[in-house]
Structure formats: C-alpha cells, structure tokens
Design a protein around this motif. Structure first.
Motif, PDB file in Angstrom:
ATOM      1  N   ASP A 189     -19.827 -20.171  16.519  1.00 30.72           N
ATOM      2  CA  ASP A 189     -18.626 -19.464  16.032  1.00 30.72           C
ATOM      3  C   ASP A 189     -17.631 -18.808  16.620  1.00 30.72           C
ATOM      4  O   ASP A 189     -16.557 -19.020  16.334  1.00 30.72           O
ATOM      5  CB  ASP A 189     -19.054 -18.442  14.889  1.00 30.72           C
ATOM      6  CG  ASP A 189     -19.665 -19.097  13.671  1.00 30.72           C
ATOM      7  OD1 ASP A 189     -19.590 -20.497  13.400  1.00 30.72           O
ATOM      8  OD2 ASP A 189     -20.384 -18.309  12.804  1.00 30.72           O
ATOM      9  N   GLN A 194     -16.786 -27.754  17.792  1.00 27.86           N
ATOM     10  CA  GLN A 194     -17.344 -26.915  16.838  1.00 27.86           C
ATOM     11  C   GLN A 194     -17.786 -27.422  15.604  1.00 27.86           C
ATOM     12  O   GLN A 194     -19.021 -27.508  15.249  1.00 27.86           O
ATOM     13  CB  GLN A 194     -16.866 -25.386  16.436  1.00 27.86           C
ATOM     14  CG  GLN A 194     -17.480 -24.440  15.796  1.00 27.86           C
ATOM     15  CD  GLN A 194     -16.401 -23.288  15.483  1.00 27.86           C
ATOM     16  OE1 GLN A 194     -15.391 -23.320  14.687  1.00 27.86           O
ATOM     17  NE2 GLN A 194     -16.822 -22.084  15.559  1.00 27.86           N
ATOM     18  N   HIS A 200     -15.284 -23.438   8.896  1.00 23.76           N
ATOM     19  CA  HIS A 200     -14.828 -24.139  10.242  1.00 23.76           C
ATOM     20  C   HIS A 200     -13.306 -24.941   9.653  1.00 23.76           C
ATOM     21  O   HIS A 200     -12.450 -24.964  10.582  1.00 23.76           O
ATOM     22  CB  HIS A 200     -15.841 -25.193  10.508  1.00 23.76           C
ATOM     23  CG  HIS A 200     -17.056 -24.442  11.215  1.00 23.76           C
ATOM     24  ND1 HIS A 200     -17.931 -25.063  11.856  1.00 23.76           N
ATOM     25  CD2 HIS A 200     -16.980 -23.093  11.644  1.00 23.76           C
ATOM     26  CE1 HIS A 200     -18.905 -24.110  12.089  1.00 23.76           C
ATOM     27  NE2 HIS A 200     -18.252 -22.871  12.240  1.00 23.76           N
TER      28      HIS A 200
END
Length: 215
Positions: free
Chosen positions: A6, A36, A51
């Motif tokens: 994260d 990510q 995200h």
C-alpha cells in the motif's frame, strides 16, 4: 506484506523526489500505483476499490499539476483522498447491514457490530486527522512558495528543487520554500505511514481485548 504494498507508491514518490524532483516523482507514483493495482489483481483476482479511487485521484490531480506546473493540486490530493476514505467508512455504518471495514475484513475477523462501528469511527476520524495535518503542511509550503515567486522574477513553474538559492535575490525565502515543500514530502511518506501504523496498533489492541473477553 499488504501494508508495504500500500505504501510502495508513496515510498517511490519520496525517493524520486529526492533525486529527480517533484514532477518526475508524480510520474513515478502514477506508474507505481498502476503496478500496485496489477499486483493486487493478480493476488486476489480483483481490483481493490481503494486502489482504484487512489489511482483516479492521482491521475486527475497529478495530471493537472503536470499540465499547469503547479504543485498545489498534487499536494491537496492527499487530503482529498483521506477525506473520501473517511466519509466512505463513516457513512457505511448507515448503508447496508455491514460497515465497510466489516465487508473488507469480516472473513478474517468475527466481531460484534458494536466493535466494527467503533473501529469504523477510529479509522474514519484518523483519516480526517491525516487530512488535516497534511493540509497544515500544504498551506505552509504553498504560502512560502507564493511569497518567493511574489518577490522575485523567478518562473513560478520552475521546480524548487532545481533552484540554487544562493543565486536568487531572496536566498533565505528560497531556502524556506524548499524546506517547507520537503517537509510536506517527508510527511507524505513518514507521517501518513506513522499515523496509519498507530491506527493499526489501536485496532490490534481493541481486537485483542475483545478476544480475551471472549475467552
């Protein structure tokens, strides 16, 4: 592992800022966030909503910053992002039967609704706190930046990291502007990570206390 994933884009932003400047760091962070998302998709089979929100705001605010060469947009993105997360958490207590945290972690944790609500308030208000602290650093950085370009003939689109303050007509103000922008970058990594870690510790303590009571 997830905690490190994260904060990977923020850590890369910090490293690139220190070596190549703010605008290069924005490009790096956008690319890192995309990676990510891809890793998360590969590991879980789906994209995480957090995200997606982060990437969307980063592209919008980062894109505007790169287009107009004004760091204000990317700086305020942090506060906007955490306020969005806070509102999503808090309002989830009145939408549906489960809070957002329970929907995310309910498969791993079995807690009564009261505990989920308490955790939701803690994380919601914690995110608001991060947004407020970020706003403090942004305000200081932008005010000194504006003051510097207001008393000099420097191009306001130039990156502060590129300036040799000794050669400017406002050396001290230039140094302060560089320091306040760097303070914001430091908070973006170490501040948000540290405050998030505190929230994690509080959560673990609350869960452990409940587990002991259950035993």
């Amino acid at each position: 592992m997830k905690f490190l994933l994260d904060f990977f884009p923020i850590a890369l932003f910090f490293i690139v800022y220190k070596t190549m400047g703010l605008y290069a760091a924005i490009y790096a962070m956008i690319g890192a966030t995309a990676i990510q998302m891809a890793i998360s998709r590969f590991q879980t089979g789906k994209f995480e909503k957090s995200h997606i929100i982060t990437f969307g705001l980063l592209v919008v605010f980062g894109g505007i910053t790169l287009a107009v060469k004004d760091p204000a947009f990317i700086m305020w993105k942090v506060s906007v992002l955490y306020v969005v997360f806070a509102l999503a958490l808090i309002f989830s207590m009145w939408i549906g039967e489960k809070t957002l945290l329970q929907r995310m972690l309910g498969k791993e944790l079995e807690l009564p609704s009261q505990v989920w609500n308490q955790l939701t308030w803690i994380w919601g208000l914690g995110f608001v706190g991060i947004a407020i602290v970020n706003a403090y650093y942004v305000d200081a950085a932008l005010k000194t930046r504006e003051a510097l370009f207001g008393v000099t003939a420097l191009d306001p689109k130039i990156e502060l990291t590129e300036l040799d303050c000794v050669t400017t007509t406002a050396e001290q103000l230039c140094l302060v502007a560089q320091q306040t922008e760097e303070s914001w970058v430091n908070f973006k990594l170490f501040g948000t990570m540290g405050l998030t870690f505190i929230l994690i510790i509080i959560t673990v303590i609350m869960i452990s206390k409940y587990s002991k009571q259950g035993n």
